[in-house]
Design a protein around this motif. Structure first.
Motif: not given
Length: 226
Positions: A119-126
């Motif tokens: 979820s954190r990685n998705l946030r960073r990709v966003r």
């Protein structure tokens, strides 16, 4: 004999008037990938129950790293972080079907904001996708607006609030190594006309995807200030 001359003339005209077909540029490939992804979010294609497919999202995102590479040393950290996060999501797509699945699993385990969580990685990709969108937006504001000015403003607005002092310092120092406007066009294999068209296409296509990701967090009462 006359027929042969006509054929020769036709052949000569074809050669002289031939304009080399422009191959797909890195930017046009990225733009097309995100337009296809954005199409999946249109009202006539339901994603409310099923959710946006993780593998389709990852496929589009993998193309973006070349843009960070074109920006050079200043965004090396952003490039490395972005690639590592996308690679983790690619791995997740082998067992998880949608972006919703990522968040729901971490919410269940209470690991949404844990370093390394998906979820954190998705946030960073966003954030990476939004950073590129913001750079394009600033870059196109005026012909005189340098890439350095565009990138500095975009980074300050999108990513700086979430980076440590050390990272911010390194990024701002590296802004002086960014390519010139002409150098960027050369690296992207674009003209002034084509780059504006493709940048605007990316801006338009990426916006609903970014908003969709934000909505997934908000619907689960997860703030976006991290």
């Amino acid at each position: 004999m006359e027929e042969e001359e006509d054929e020769d003339d036709t052949f000569e005209d074809a050669v002289c008037n031939k304009t080399p077909a422009r191959v797909n540029t890195p930017l046009s490939i990225i733009t097309e990938a995100f337009e296809n992804l954005a199409d999946l979010l249109k009202p006539d294609i339901s994603t409310e129950e099923d959710g946006l497919k993780l593998d389709a999202f990852c496929n589009a995102c993998t193309h973006v790293s070349v843009l960070f590479s074109c920006l050079g040393f200043a965004f090396k950290f952003a490039e490395m972080e972005y690639i590592s996060k996308v690679n983790d999501l690619v791995e997740a797509s082998k067992t998880l079907d949608t972006l919703q699945n990522i968040l729901d699993l971490d919410v269940e385990k209470d690991t949404v904001k844990t370093p390394g969580s998906r979820s954190r990685n998705l946030r960073r990709v966003r954030l990476g996708l939004d950073l590129i969108r913001a750079i394009f937006e600033k870059f196109l504001m005026t012909d005189e607006y340098s890439l350095k000015d565009a990138a500095t403003t975009a980074y300050t607005e999108v990513c700086a609030p979430f980076h440590t002092w050390a990272v911010r310092t390194a990024v701002y120092a590296g802004m002086y190594t960014l390519p010139t406007r002409d150098q960027l066009l050369l690296r992207l294999d674009e003209t002034e006309q084509s780059v504006e068209k493709n940048m605007r296409r990316y801006m338009e296509a990426s916006r609903p995807i970014i908003e969709y990701i934000d909505k997934l967090y908000i619907e689960r009462n997860i703030k976006l200030d991290w």
